[in-house]
Design a protein around this motif. Sequence first.
Motif, short mmCIF file in Angstrom:
data_model
loop_
_atom_site.label_atom_id
_atom_site.label_comp_id
_atom_site.label_asym_id
_atom_site.label_seq_id
_atom_site.Cartn_x
_atom_site.Cartn_y
_atom_site.Cartn_z
N SER A 152 53.97 -6.93 96.99
CA SER A 152 54.08 -7.05 98.45
C SER A 152 55.52 -7.26 98.88
O SER A 152 56.43 -7.44 98.06
CB SER A 152 53.23 -8.25 98.91
OG SER A 152 53.72 -9.45 98.30
N GLN A 163 49.37 -7.40 98.35
CA GLN A 163 49.54 -8.14 99.60
C GLN A 163 49.18 -9.61 99.33
O GLN A 163 48.48 -9.92 98.37
CB GLN A 163 48.64 -7.54 100.69
CG GLN A 163 48.78 -8.14 102.08
CD GLN A 163 50.20 -8.12 102.60
OE1 GLN A 163 51.03 -8.94 102.19
NE2 GLN A 163 50.49 -7.18 103.51
N GLU A 207 55.45 -11.51 102.61
CA GLU A 207 54.37 -10.91 103.41
C GLU A 207 54.96 -10.16 104.59
O GLU A 207 55.79 -10.68 105.33
CB GLU A 207 53.41 -11.99 103.90
CG GLU A 207 52.19 -11.42 104.64
CD GLU A 207 52.35 -11.47 106.16
OE1 GLU A 207 51.85 -10.54 106.82
OE2 GLU A 207 52.96 -12.43 106.66
N ASN A 247 52.56 -4.15 106.42
CA ASN A 247 52.80 -2.86 105.77
C ASN A 247 52.30 -1.68 106.59
O ASN A 247 52.89 -0.60 106.57
CB ASN A 247 52.13 -2.83 104.39
CG ASN A 247 52.74 -3.83 103.43
OD1 ASN A 247 53.87 -4.26 103.62
ND2 ASN A 247 52.00 -4.22 102.42
N SER A 294 43.45 -0.71 104.06
CA SER A 294 43.67 -2.12 103.77
C SER A 294 42.34 -2.72 103.35
O SER A 294 41.36 -2.72 104.11
CB SER A 294 44.23 -2.84 105.00
OG SER A 294 44.59 -4.16 104.66
N ASN A 338 46.22 -1.10 100.44
CA ASN A 338 46.77 -2.45 100.53
C ASN A 338 45.76 -3.43 99.92
O ASN A 338 44.65 -3.56 100.42
CB ASN A 338 47.04 -2.77 102.00
CG ASN A 338 48.11 -3.80 102.19
OD1 ASN A 338 49.15 -3.75 101.55
ND2 ASN A 338 47.86 -4.74 103.08
#
Length: 547
Positions: free
Chosen positions: A73, A100, A113, A116, A129, A158
């Motif tokens: 991440s 992540q 973090e 994205n 995600s 993700n």
Amino acid sequence: MKFVSSKTIIKSLINENVEFIFGYPGGAVLHIYDEIFKSGIKHILVRHEQAAIHMADGYSRSSNKIGIVIVTSGPGYTNCITGIATAVIDFSSIIILCGQVNKNLIAQNSFQELNNLSISLPIVKQFYSLNCYYNIPYLIKESFINTSNYINGPIIINFPKDLTNFENIVRYKYPIVFKKKKKILNNFFFNINNYKRPIIIIGGGFFKNKKKKKIENFILNTKIPIVCTIMGIGRINYRKFNYLGWIGMHGDAISNITLNFADLIICLGSRLDDRITNKPELFSPYAKILHFDINDNSISKTIFCDFFFKKINSIENINFKLNKKWWKTILYYKKKFIYNYKNSWKNCIPQQIIEIIFYLSRGKYFISTDVGQHQMFAAKYYFYNYKRFLTSGGLGTMGFGLPSSIGIKFANKNNNVLLITGEGSFQMMMQELSTCKQYNINIKILNLNNQSLGMVKQWQELNYSKRYSNSYINSIPNFKKLINSYSFFSFNFYNIKLFYYFFINIVKKDLFCFINIYININENVLPIQITNKSVSDFISFISKKKI
């Protein structure tokens, strides 16, 4: 059968016959890395995440496989952005598994973090995600279908770290994802004989069409002049009599002249970007454009297209009567504008170097390039077969060459791979020499060393009255010592005759070799189009025009 969620990720990749993963570890993906360690998939450790994308890009473009990347991440993912942008513009099939932070830490300015999705949305084909670990098999299967379906491009998945840990048990069932049915356009009827000066443009998307054999038959039977874009190089056999070369800013003079005076342009798989058209208002003023492309976004982007089709049906049934006057004109200009640079067996002339390599290798090398003058020399003076020429044609990414060459070698273990680069581009990703050493990657690197940023210098010479602002590199390393520090072979050449006899001895050998050739610093890429003019206004070997 039940698996922990991180193992489900690896199991899904194995079921897709994934052989290599290119990546760099970090905290958010350590659960996945632990499963990679237990699996049979080979992980290739890069030295920079951007290189991982370029390696997967080269791996994918030189084969019919999908490149897989895994990064962590935050900075791990943002280091990939340039590579992802390179891949999306050149339509490469890549899947990036991105770590992540835990779900409860997202959007809280947590350590490493970032959002994205917002960062990458304009430069990816699809972004997934993960919100539930039960969806892992489906997302991976869907990604493999989408990245290779119709329009290729990079896909991001993700993975929040807590959804990949050992506490999440998934009942694994290999998902069945049905492809959506696409509407097929009806056959078209186009009276091509109404036009006397047709030309066909072959783009990078040409061979992605399932009817390519029928298209090839149509092209060859009609005897229409053929040109290609830089991304279309190698898509058509260069030995065919009606193939003229490639078009664009640094394209062949005869190709650009023919394009300018055509009255019908049949464009196959090219987006007709600004490097092809020069000034759009002056582009091929006499021509109607018949455009075939599966990507709606490529149509009428820079140049208005009169006719557009997504599918090519019954194109092989179109008949065209050969216009002898059109071909007589083309052949006249073809004889006039030839590559008449001066050969020398003393000085190192870049054009002659590339021609020697083609002659000795018989066109069997996979060639990867970086971006600059060397890229244009490689495109002009080496003749390619399909998928043998890899370059960053859309984004123009310096540093693409070395990692993509490594990716090509992983996909084509028994073939020779040659990187043609310049000292400016090579220094952008030269840390990947360490990757070559770790995995015994045997590639040949040809560094055309003009001790400057050659393309920038050429533009400053033509457009800025020779004010060379920051285009010379005054701190070039001793490449011989650098390469030798990795226990690789390195050679310097100032004489082209010595290079010729040296290359004869290594042309077929599978070894890592860095060849540093000092070329004439005043050598420019010609022809070059004059800015904001038509495609046929250019400076050539015989031209006296000035900008």
